[in-house]
Design a protein around this motif. Sequence first.
Motif, short mmCIF file in Angstrom:
data_model
loop_
_atom_site.label_atom_id
_atom_site.label_comp_id
_atom_site.label_asym_id
_atom_site.label_seq_id
_atom_site.Cartn_x
_atom_site.Cartn_y
_atom_site.Cartn_z
N PRO A 205 0.81 -1.23 0.00
CA PRO A 205 0.00 0.00 0.00
C PRO A 205 0.84 1.28 0.00
CG PRO A 205 -0.94 -1.60 1.50
CD PRO A 205 0.40 -2.14 1.08
N LEU A 206 2.03 1.24 0.60
CA LEU A 206 2.89 2.42 0.54
C LEU A 206 3.36 2.66 -0.88
CD1 LEU A 206 4.47 4.73 1.83
CD2 LEU A 206 6.30 3.07 2.35
N ALA A 207 3.73 1.60 -1.59
CA ALA A 207 4.10 1.76 -3.00
C ALA A 207 2.93 2.29 -3.81
CB ALA A 207 4.60 0.44 -3.57
N THR A 208 1.73 1.76 -3.54
CA THR A 208 0.53 2.24 -4.23
C THR A 208 0.36 3.74 -4.02
OG1 THR A 208 -0.58 0.10 -4.09
CG2 THR A 208 -1.99 2.05 -4.32
N ALA A 209 0.56 4.19 -2.79
CA ALA A 209 0.41 5.62 -2.48
C ALA A 209 1.48 6.46 -3.16
CB ALA A 209 0.44 5.83 -0.97
N LEU A 210 2.75 6.06 -3.04
CA LEU A 210 3.84 6.85 -3.60
C LEU A 210 3.75 6.97 -5.11
CD1 LEU A 210 6.83 5.47 -1.48
CD2 LEU A 210 5.91 7.80 -1.39
N ALA A 367 -7.31 -3.18 5.71
CA ALA A 367 -7.87 -1.83 5.77
C ALA A 367 -6.95 -0.83 5.09
CB ALA A 367 -8.12 -1.44 7.22
N LEU A 368 -5.65 -1.01 5.29
CA LEU A 368 -4.68 -0.12 4.65
C LEU A 368 -4.69 -0.31 3.14
CD1 LEU A 368 -2.46 1.98 4.91
CD2 LEU A 368 -0.84 0.11 5.37
N ARG A 369 -4.78 -1.55 2.70
CA ARG A 369 -4.86 -1.82 1.26
C ARG A 369 -6.08 -1.13 0.64
NH1 ARG A 369 -6.04 -1.79 -3.13
NH2 ARG A 369 -5.98 -3.37 -4.77
N THR A 370 -7.18 -1.11 1.35
CA THR A 370 -8.40 -0.49 0.85
C THR A 370 -8.30 1.03 0.84
OG1 THR A 370 -9.74 -2.35 1.64
CG2 THR A 370 -10.89 -0.27 1.24
N ALA A 371 -7.63 1.59 1.84
CA ALA A 371 -7.58 3.05 1.98
C ALA A 371 -6.56 3.71 1.06
CB ALA A 371 -7.27 3.41 3.44
N ALA A 372 -5.44 3.04 0.80
CA ALA A 372 -4.34 3.68 0.07
C ALA A 372 -4.74 4.18 -1.31
CB ALA A 372 -3.15 2.73 -0.02
N SER A 378 -2.17 9.80 3.00
CA SER A 378 -3.04 10.12 4.13
C SER A 378 -3.78 8.89 4.67
CB SER A 378 -4.06 11.19 3.74
OG SER A 378 -3.42 12.40 3.38
N ALA A 379 -3.57 7.74 4.06
CA ALA A 379 -4.23 6.52 4.54
C ALA A 379 -3.77 6.19 5.95
CB ALA A 379 -3.93 5.37 3.59
N PRO A 380 -4.69 5.89 6.86
CA PRO A 380 -4.30 5.59 8.24
C PRO A 380 -3.60 4.24 8.35
CG PRO A 380 -6.66 5.31 7.94
CD PRO A 380 -6.15 5.90 6.67
N ILE A 381 -2.59 4.20 9.21
CA ILE A 381 -1.85 2.96 9.43
C ILE A 381 -2.16 2.40 10.81
CG2 ILE A 381 0.04 3.60 7.88
CD1 ILE A 381 1.68 4.36 10.37
N PRO A 382 -1.92 1.12 11.02
CA PRO A 382 -2.15 0.53 12.34
C PRO A 382 -1.37 1.26 13.43
CG PRO A 382 -1.78 -1.18 10.70
CD PRO A 382 -1.49 0.12 10.02
N GLY A 383 -2.02 1.43 14.56
CA GLY A 383 -1.38 2.08 15.69
C GLY A 383 -1.48 3.59 15.70
N GLY A 384 -2.12 4.17 14.69
CA GLY A 384 -2.25 5.62 14.61
C GLY A 384 -1.30 6.23 13.60
N GLY A 385 -1.63 7.40 13.12
CA GLY A 385 -0.82 8.05 12.10
C GLY A 385 -1.25 7.62 10.71
N THR A 386 -0.45 8.01 9.73
CA THR A 386 -0.77 7.73 8.33
C THR A 386 0.47 7.18 7.62
OG1 THR A 386 -0.09 9.94 7.55
CG2 THR A 386 -2.38 9.69 8.32
N LEU A 387 0.27 6.75 6.39
CA LEU A 387 1.40 6.29 5.60
C LEU A 387 2.49 7.35 5.49
CD1 LEU A 387 -0.21 4.34 2.61
CD2 LEU A 387 1.32 3.41 4.35
N ARG A 388 2.08 8.60 5.49
CA ARG A 388 3.06 9.68 5.42
C ARG A 388 4.06 9.60 6.59
NH1 ARG A 388 -0.30 13.12 4.54
NH2 ARG A 388 0.02 13.50 2.33
#
Length: 457
Positions: A205-210, A367-372, A378-388
């Motif tokens: 998902p990070l690659a998808t976002a970038l 959930a991350l795969r769906t959001a990215a 800006s997709a939320p990551i586990p534990g809080g925060g975002t992919l950024r």
Amino acid sequence: MTTKTVSESNSPVIESREQLIASFARGEKPKERWRIGTEHEKFVYSLTDHHAPSWGEPHGIRALLIELQRHGWKPVEEGGNLIALTGADGSVSLEPAGQFELSGAPLDNLHETCCETGRHLEQVKAAGEKLGLGFLGLGMWPDKTRGDLPVMPKGRYAIMLRHMPRVGSMGLDMMLRTCTIQVNLDYASEADMARKFRVGLALQPLATALFANSPFTEGKPNGYLSYRSHIWSDTDPARTGMLPFVFEDGFGYERYAEYMLDVPMYFVYRDGRYIDAAGLSFRDFLKGELPVLPGEKPTLEDWNDHLSTAFPEVRLKTFLEMRGADGGPWNRICALPALWVGLLYDQGALDAAWDVVKHWSMAEREALRTAAPKLGLSAPIPGGGTLRDIAGEVLEIANAGLAARARLNRSGDNETGFLDPLREIVRSGKVPAEVLLERYHGAWNGDVSRVYGEASF
């Protein structure tokens, strides 16, 4: 997608499940023999009116393949139709609607990869100038309907086009309207494969976002940053996704073989033609009970063909394919393999990358795969925060991995510079699609055709 360039008539018949498992073990290589294989697709369009050229029209796709033979490429035909090329830089093939793909040769380092990419782009641009064709680096056609697009004369595509609407609403979009960048990487052992597979899936998902670069559909914003990635969510659930079993204890070659046995078939290739086996079971094939070839058992070539018909976010053959990125310009074609080579080809980097993601649950990964695709960094990551919040850390891990490889070019530069386009994305906070959307709503004044001037090679 895979283009067959030769049929292995002497391929062994599969007599046991152990042969299926052993097919993955044959990919094992010592670290000094690990290579990088980069695949990238681009849209072809007419410079006069931006239409997608058909295979047979004057100055169309067939003419483009013929023109490229001036550079030493050799023709590949199917049913008398020119559908691919082979050469020292790998193969040139056609996606279903004429998307033009280079499947690069297995190379030692990223300097060679980027030179290969540059040679290919120079060749297609020179051919395009003669034929009045341009090449667009995006993840999805920005303005074309399905009906606007041609279909290439390849047998497997005819089968897939018939089958896709039976299993999902967007499979035809995947085939006809998308482009991607992929990288194929080696592994040393079953355990090494499993660790790389897990890191690759979790961070896809990070690659998808970038690399998100498909915000337009039929001339308008579609509400996503990577609509190409979103399309996979309803293409065919039997052969896509995040593969939860990869993260289970004991995952290895046998478990992936079991997964592939459950993936419905598309076809069997015999005597130069594709036999429609869509929806049938490879397990039945192993027993000699495939309805379209009664009494016949599969060969290892049939198994290898079948492996190419699953489309998860990471795919195993005799190498691992990273599949999460949209198509894009030259520097991002070089950046994608840099990201994954940096993360996966150095043990310290691989361990550090796993530390970033190892505590994520399967539900959180899904959930991350769906959001990215929709939210990008800006997709939320586990534990809080975002992919950024983890993007910079992951790029630093990749940077360290590339530095440790110490593959230098003639100027003495290592491979870390190929990450620069991704560093700029993280620094700016804007993924490529967000930049395009800003222009659409600003300087382009809502005219998506302006993308042809700004996203072409």
